[in-house]
Design a protein around this motif. Structure first.
Motif, PDB file in Angstrom:
ATOM      1  N   VAL A 211       7.651  -4.567   6.016  1.00 23.77           N
ATOM      2  CA  VAL A 211       6.510  -4.349   5.727  1.00 23.77           C
ATOM      3  C   VAL A 211       5.974  -5.229   4.312  1.00 23.77           C
ATOM      4  O   VAL A 211       4.912  -5.726   4.431  1.00 23.77           O
ATOM      5  N   SER A 212       6.943  -5.411   3.435  1.00 20.05           N
ATOM      6  CA  SER A 212       6.768  -5.993   2.364  1.00 20.05           C
ATOM      7  C   SER A 212       7.467  -7.385   2.284  1.00 20.05           C
ATOM      8  O   SER A 212       8.359  -7.471   2.831  1.00 20.05           O
ATOM      9  N   SER A 213       7.277  -7.889   0.971  1.00 22.35           N
ATOM     10  CA  SER A 213       8.054  -9.097   0.886  1.00 22.35           C
ATOM     11  C   SER A 213       8.191  -9.163  -0.732  1.00 22.35           C
ATOM     12  O   SER A 213       7.678  -8.576  -1.545  1.00 22.35           O
ATOM     13  N   PHE A 214       9.261  -9.914  -1.054  1.00 25.86           N
ATOM     14  CA  PHE A 214       9.560 -10.005  -2.586  1.00 25.86           C
ATOM     15  C   PHE A 214       8.333 -10.967  -3.100  1.00 25.86           C
ATOM     16  O   PHE A 214       8.176 -11.924  -2.023  1.00 25.86           O
ATOM     17  N   SER A 215       8.242 -10.961  -4.367  1.00 27.93           N
ATOM     18  CA  SER A 215       7.141 -11.919  -4.881  1.00 27.93           C
ATOM     19  C   SER A 215       7.359 -13.476  -4.275  1.00 27.93           C
ATOM     20  O   SER A 215       6.384 -14.102  -4.416  1.00 27.93           O
ATOM     21  N   GLY A 216       8.493 -13.705  -3.819  1.00 29.72           N
ATOM     22  CA  GLY A 216       8.451 -14.997  -2.974  1.00 29.72           C
ATOM     23  C   GLY A 216       9.432 -16.051  -3.968  1.00 29.72           C
ATOM     24  O   GLY A 216      10.079 -16.645  -3.319  1.00 29.72           O
ATOM     25  N   ILE A 217       9.161 -16.051  -5.185  1.00 28.24           N
ATOM     26  CA  ILE A 217       9.621 -16.906  -6.097  1.00 28.24           C
ATOM     27  C   ILE A 217      10.673 -16.033  -6.845  1.00 28.24           C
ATOM     28  O   ILE A 217      10.418 -15.155  -7.348  1.00 28.24           O
ATOM     29  N   ASP A 218      11.945 -16.768  -6.772  1.00 34.00           N
ATOM     30  CA  ASP A 218      13.017 -16.080  -7.623  1.00 34.00           C
ATOM     31  C   ASP A 218      12.843 -16.545  -9.101  1.00 34.00           C
ATOM     32  O   ASP A 218      12.842 -17.632  -9.522  1.00 34.00           O
TER      33      ASP A 218
ATOM     34  N   ASP B 104       3.890  -6.140  -1.994  1.00 32.32           N
ATOM     35  CA  ASP B 104       5.084  -6.738  -2.820  1.00 32.32           C
ATOM     36  C   ASP B 104       6.093  -5.570  -2.962  1.00 32.32           C
ATOM     37  O   ASP B 104       5.792  -4.439  -2.853  1.00 32.32           O
ATOM     38  N   PHE B 105       7.346  -5.751  -2.512  1.00 34.27           N
ATOM     39  CA  PHE B 105       8.418  -4.597  -2.645  1.00 34.27           C
ATOM     40  C   PHE B 105       8.446  -3.962  -3.831  1.00 34.27           C
ATOM     41  O   PHE B 105       8.246  -2.773  -3.982  1.00 34.27           O
ATOM     42  N   ARG B 106       8.458  -4.566  -4.991  1.00 34.92           N
ATOM     43  CA  ARG B 106       8.624  -4.163  -6.213  1.00 34.92           C
ATOM     44  C   ARG B 106       7.558  -3.299  -6.737  1.00 34.92           C
ATOM     45  O   ARG B 106       7.433  -2.333  -7.320  1.00 34.92           O
ATOM     46  N   TYR B 107       6.432  -4.272  -6.386  1.00 34.03           N
ATOM     47  CA  TYR B 107       5.129  -3.699  -7.089  1.00 34.03           C
ATOM     48  C   TYR B 107       4.417  -2.599  -6.159  1.00 34.03           C
ATOM     49  O   TYR B 107       3.972  -1.638  -6.814  1.00 34.03           O
ATOM     50  N   ASP B 108       4.674  -2.542  -4.883  1.00 38.26           N
ATOM     51  CA  ASP B 108       3.988  -1.540  -4.170  1.00 38.26           C
ATOM     52  C   ASP B 108       4.946  -0.532  -3.361  1.00 38.26           C
ATOM     53  O   ASP B 108       4.667   0.580  -3.889  1.00 38.26           O
ATOM     54  N   VAL B 109       5.877  -0.799  -3.131  1.00 38.55           N
ATOM     55  CA  VAL B 109       6.810   0.072  -2.416  1.00 38.55           C
ATOM     56  C   VAL B 109       7.615   0.687  -3.245  1.00 38.55           C
ATOM     57  O   VAL B 109       7.724   2.048  -3.467  1.00 38.55           O
ATOM     58  N   TRP B 110       8.001  -0.086  -4.513  1.00 34.69           N
ATOM     59  CA  TRP B 110       8.812   0.656  -5.657  1.00 34.69           C
ATOM     60  C   TRP B 110       8.253   1.728  -6.203  1.00 34.69           C
ATOM     61  O   TRP B 110       8.730   2.699  -6.543  1.00 34.69           O
ATOM     62  N   ASN B 111       7.043   1.177  -6.600  1.00 38.13           N
ATOM     63  CA  ASN B 111       6.008   2.068  -7.402  1.00 38.13           C
ATOM     64  C   ASN B 111       5.522   3.358  -6.716  1.00 38.13           C
ATOM     65  O   ASN B 111       5.611   4.611  -7.290  1.00 38.13           O
TER      66      ASN B 111
ATOM     67  N   GLN C 203       2.755  -8.563   5.280  1.00 40.68           N
ATOM     68  CA  GLN C 203       3.976  -8.990   4.444  1.00 40.68           C
ATOM     69  C   GLN C 203       3.417  -9.942   3.509  1.00 40.68           C
ATOM     70  O   GLN C 203       4.240  -9.575   2.304  1.00 40.68           O
ATOM     71  N   ALA C 204       2.414 -10.594   3.509  1.00 41.39           N
ATOM     72  CA  ALA C 204       2.005 -11.488   2.599  1.00 41.39           C
ATOM     73  C   ALA C 204       1.474 -10.716   1.320  1.00 41.39           C
ATOM     74  O   ALA C 204       1.538 -11.144   0.303  1.00 41.39           O
ATOM     75  N   SER C 205       0.674  -9.591   1.543  1.00 35.39           N
ATOM     76  CA  SER C 205       0.109  -8.741   0.324  1.00 35.39           C
ATOM     77  C   SER C 205       0.831  -7.589  -0.162  1.00 35.39           C
ATOM     78  O   SER C 205       0.582  -6.950  -0.962  1.00 35.39           O
TER      79      SER C 205
END
Lengths: 157, 264
Positions: free
Chosen positions: A28-35, B196-203, B192-194
């Motif tokens: 479903v999600s992706s990490f911000s893309g940039i390390d 964000d794991f930390r921002y959306d899932v984690w919150n 997936q493009a919109s």
């Protein structure tokens, strides 16, 4: 309920919980893309940034290479100062060109980087992109168009 | 004149009563936290409560999640295709579930399914003087009865919320891709493009942990604080569901306002 059966159910519960977390993180999600650690900061000045925001993407040839981290107004020149982090896998010539584009007709705005031709100097951490092009503001375009139309009307009575 | 005085007295009494109960609940929360060491170490005890709060809530969470996702898929498609952007359906379904609907609806269901059961259990234990009997045997009822139930709820809640969101997204996919013909690849890639794991899932997970603490605390407190009669227990259960629902929605507003503000 017997202990062992209870353990089994709780184990099943936790396992599908972990499965859900994996599904949410991988599918479903992706990490911000940039390390953020392996990246360098460059800045650029624009006359007008339109709807650009912090976390907007930085693309080169359409490929995501970084993100905008900070936007400020320079109090002396009244220009917008945009800072962005760029993945250190990508190195750009020092005379690269930054412009603000819109993805699609109504999409979000992003910074487009076009590589320059300087083979020797590279953009380094803390570097500055000299050549920029501002965002296209729709109202200005429409205003210009109307102005031109009015001028045409006066020429041909 | 005396009627006005009576009214004022009634209102004042109500306010003082609420504040008094809030103070008691806070002190109770502290006591549960301080005495939860043993509950976390005695694994079988905790396991039973995770089973009671989590596993038994699975069916209602999974089925409601699926249906919420189906409805989101239908409604979202109907609105988005007016603007010719039906591919953004995945984004819409995933973001609304992960950020808001998953944690909130799962917590509301959890409060009415598991919270009420916890209150009833503890309230009945109190009414039948089991808690007093434990006290007589030098077993601390807060450590033995309350703390495991509290932690069982706190641990189960985020897992249930994640399952709810996952089922919802699958429901949205089922309606959007399988029945309405949105492109499968576009559905997942725009999502997936919109997201964000930390921002959306984690919150979202963080939200559900906070809701888990709030609902479990309200449930155990209302049970422990109930009047030891049949009527008192029934009132305590009602209060658990009502207070939990209000607390979840109010907390959700507060959490959202400082999690998702000023970001793109």
């Amino acid at each position: 309920m017997k202990r062992s059966v209870l353990d089994l159910w709780v184990g099943f519960f936790v396992a599908i919980g972990i499965g859900a977390l994996l599904f949410l993180s991988l599918k479903v999600s992706s990490f911000s893309g940039i390390d953020q650690k392996n990246a360098y900061t460059v800045s650029a000045r624009f006359d007008n940034i339109g709807g650009l925001k912090a976390k907007s993407p930085v693309r080169s040839a359409g490929v995501l290479v970084g993100r905008v981290t900070d936007i400020r107004l320079d109090a002396e020149t009244y220009e917008a100062l945009v800072e962005m982090r760029i993945d250190s896998h990508y190195v750009f010539p020092a005379d690269s060109f930054a412009a603000i584009y819109t993805s699609g007709l109504l999409g979000d705005q992003y910074v487009g980087l076009e590589a320059g031709s300087d083979a020797e100097k590279r953009l380094a951490d803390g570097g500055n992109i000299k050549k920029t092009q501002s965002a296209v503001v729709l109202e200005q375009l429409v205003g210009q168009f109307l102005f031109n139309k009015a001028a045409e009307g006066q020429d041909t009575p | 004149m005396s009627r006005v005085v009576d009214l004022l007295r009634f209102l004042g009494g109500q306010v003082v009563n609420r504040v008094w109960r809030l103070g008691r609940a806070s002190r109770f929360f502290l006591a549960v936290l301080l005495k939860s060491g043993a509950a976390l170490l005695r694994f079988p005890l905790l396991l039973r409560e995770i089973w009671f709060a989590g596993v038994l809530s699975l069916i209602i969470i999974l089925v409601s999640g699926l249906f919420v996702g189906l409805v989101l898929g239908l409604q979202g498609y109907e609105i988005l295709q007016r603007y010719g952007s039906a591919q953004a359906l995945g984004t819409m379904v995933a973001l609304s579930l992960l950020r808001e609907l998953g944690p909130v609806v799962a917590a509301l269901l959890f409060a009415s399914r598991a919270g009420s059961a916890i209150t009833a259990e503890i309230g009945l234990m109190k009414a039948t003087e089991q808690l007093k009997a434990m006290d007589m045997m030098a077993v601390d009822p807060v450590a033995r009865v309350v703390a495991p139930r509290f932690w069982g709820g706190v641990i189960s809640m985020p897992i249930l919320a994640m399952l709810f969101s996952s089922m919802g997204i699958l429901g949205g996919w089922l309606i959007g891709v399988v029945f309405l013909g949105v492109d499968d690849g576009a559905f997942w890639s725009s999502m997936q493009a919109s997201v964000d794991f930390r921002y959306d899932v984690w919150n979202g997970v963080f939200k559900s942990v906070i809701f888990g603490v709030a609902v479990s605390l309200i449930a155990v407190f209302e049970g422990y604080d109930s009047e030891p009669t049949a009527e008192g227990v029934s009132r305590a259960i009602t209060r658990t569901v009502v207070t939990s629902a209000l607390a979840i929605l109010a907390l959700d507003f507060v959490l959202t306002s400082f999690m998702f503000r000023g970001m793109p």
